[in-house]
Motif scaffolding. Structure first.
Motif, PDB file in Angstrom:
ATOM      1  N   GLN A  49       5.202   3.968  52.132  1.00 18.56           N
ATOM      2  CA  GLN A  49       6.291   4.897  51.849  1.00 18.56           C
ATOM      3  C   GLN A  49       6.130   5.506  50.464  1.00 18.56           C
ATOM      4  O   GLN A  49       5.488   4.911  49.590  1.00 18.56           O
TER       5      GLN A  49
ATOM      6  N   SER B 184       4.045   8.272  53.832  1.00 25.55           N
ATOM      7  CA  SER B 184       5.019   8.887  54.723  1.00 25.55           C
ATOM      8  C   SER B 184       6.292   8.050  54.755  1.00 25.55           C
ATOM      9  O   SER B 184       6.232   6.819  54.664  1.00 25.55           O
ATOM     10  N   SER B 185       7.406   8.736  54.913  1.00 27.83           N
ATOM     11  CA  SER B 185       8.676   8.025  55.047  1.00 27.83           C
ATOM     12  C   SER B 185       9.046   7.839  56.512  1.00 27.83           C
ATOM     13  O   SER B 185      10.080   7.256  56.831  1.00 27.83           O
TER      14      SER B 185
END
Length: 129
Positions: A13, A128-129
């Protein structure tokens, strides 16, 4: 056969950390300048971090203060500690060796100067979230 093998990539994240490893086989890293490069989809490969034979380091402006390159000669391995990761850090990270003593870790137009070889297969880093 001179070969470098990368490991440590993964999905993380934004704001997270990863540590990449670049292990050498068939030669001793002590005698080489080692660089980390990355390539994002649709973009050219760019130099990220470099550590010279004598230990001096250099970084792309985009990663300064967040990434740290180091070497453990006893383990014949170079590491890339990546902190505070952002989306733009996503890409395939590869390491390579440069045996000359002319350039050190000189950085020019998005890459480290020199004749780089023994490229590894790369390790994917996805932020990436």
């Amino acid at each position: 056969q001179l070969q470098l093998v990368e490991s440590g990539g993964g999905l993380v994240q934004p704001g997270g950390s990863l540590r990449l490893s670049c292990a050498a086989s068939g030669f001793t890293l002590d005698y080489y300048t080692i660089g980390w490069f990355r390539q994002a989809p649709g973009k050219e490969r760019e130099g990220v971090a470099c550590i010279a034979r004598h230990g001096s380091t250099n970084y792309a402006d985009s990663v300064k203060g967040r990434f740290t390159i180091s070497r453990d000669n006893a383990k014949n391995t170079v590491y890339l500690q990546m902190n505070s990761l952002v989306f733009e850090d996503t890409g395939v990270y590869s390491c390579a060796a440069e045996g000359g003593e002319i350039y050190g870790c000189a950085y020019f137009r998005g890459t480290f100067l020199g004749t780089w070889g023994a490229w590894g297969q790369g390790t994917q880093v996805t932020v990436s979230s």
